[in-house]
Motif scaffolding. Sequence first.
Motif, short mmCIF file in Angstrom:
data_model
loop_
_atom_site.label_atom_id
_atom_site.label_comp_id
_atom_site.label_asym_id
_atom_site.label_seq_id
_atom_site.Cartn_x
_atom_site.Cartn_y
_atom_site.Cartn_z
N ASP A 217 14.44 1.41 10.78
CA ASP A 217 13.02 1.52 10.49
C ASP A 217 12.71 2.83 9.78
OD1 ASP A 217 10.54 -0.12 11.08
OD2 ASP A 217 9.89 1.87 11.75
N ARG A 218 13.30 3.94 10.29
CA ARG A 218 13.01 5.25 9.71
C ARG A 218 13.56 5.38 8.29
NH1 ARG A 218 16.47 9.52 12.21
NH2 ARG A 218 17.56 9.58 10.21
N VAL A 219 14.83 5.02 8.14
CA VAL A 219 15.47 5.17 6.82
C VAL A 219 14.90 4.17 5.83
CG1 VAL A 219 17.64 5.02 5.57
CG2 VAL A 219 17.57 6.12 7.82
N LEU A 221 11.93 2.88 5.80
CA LEU A 221 10.59 3.31 5.42
C LEU A 221 10.66 4.44 4.40
CD1 LEU A 221 7.52 3.14 5.81
CD2 LEU A 221 7.76 4.76 7.72
N ALA A 222 11.57 5.40 4.63
CA ALA A 222 11.70 6.53 3.71
C ALA A 222 12.15 6.05 2.32
CB ALA A 222 12.70 7.54 4.26
N ALA A 223 13.13 5.16 2.30
CA ALA A 223 13.63 4.64 1.02
C ALA A 223 12.56 3.81 0.33
CB ALA A 223 14.89 3.80 1.25
N GLN A 225 9.31 4.06 0.60
CA GLN A 225 8.26 4.92 0.06
C GLN A 225 8.74 5.67 -1.18
OE1 GLN A 225 7.30 7.31 3.51
NE2 GLN A 225 5.69 5.90 4.18
N ALA A 226 10.00 6.06 -1.17
CA ALA A 226 10.55 6.79 -2.32
C ALA A 226 10.67 5.90 -3.56
CB ALA A 226 11.91 7.38 -1.97
N HIS A 227 11.10 4.65 -3.34
CA HIS A 227 11.37 3.75 -4.46
C HIS A 227 10.25 2.77 -4.74
CE1 HIS A 227 15.25 5.51 -4.12
NE2 HIS A 227 15.69 4.76 -3.13
N GLN A 228 9.33 2.64 -3.79
CA GLN A 228 8.30 1.60 -3.89
C GLN A 228 8.93 0.22 -4.04
OE1 GLN A 228 4.69 2.02 -3.62
NE2 GLN A 228 5.67 3.78 -2.63
#
Length: 257
Positions: A217-219, A221-223, A225-228
């Motif tokens: 979930d954490r990773v 979400l981060a990816a 948000q970074a890549h859309q």
Amino acid sequence: MATESSGSGDPARTIALLWGTLQLPRRGPKHALTTDQIIAAAVEIADGDKDLAPLSMRRVAESLGVGTMSLYTYVASRAELVEAMLDSAYGEAVAELEKIDADDWRDGLRQIAAIEWAMYLRHPWMLQVFTGRPPLGPNAIAKYDLELRVVDGIGLTDVEMDSAITLVHTHVEGVARRKVEAARVERQTGTTDQQWWQAIAPALAEVHDPASFPLADRVGLAAGQAHQAAHNPEHEYAFGLECLIEGIAALVRRAAG
């Protein structure tokens, strides 16, 4: 996914076609076309379709304003035509590879990768051909030779030099395929990746408990948000290329060591 394979035509005739030594019949009507015209027409059709499957000798003939049977004087089969198309595309890469002027082999590999990447995006149908039995035309061999020059003399064995170039090819081809397939899905569905995620998010939220998969979930979400998007081919291309270059550098250091 590759749907066709190079090396499926008659070997001797294919080599003659690729190297320009194929002798056309002297009897009969005067030859109105050249083999290069036929290959160029086929490439243009495949580029326009972004797909190799619809390509046929009939379509190529129609685009040239001639009868289908007349093409078989120059190219004996669709399999041979595909190999000639590949070598023609490699010729474009050769012209770019000849311009490489890198003081550092790492920069040279980056340029090789960039040329390969652009080639696949220009001719996405190439990704549909499995080249385990490579087309051994003049451009394919010239391309290989120019690429090897980038890593010649840096401390690798000949086998390692071949493997290093193959590694770059495999990485670029894989990521390019993902990018091309993503574009195909978007064309077919009329929906972007971002729109798809927005549509599926409410249903996923009803069944997904983030606490059960905290790392994903954490990773994720981060990816996202970074890549859309779930994936970013350009990021995968650049990140993976730097990783493999560092791996080759480590091998070079160990050999020198």
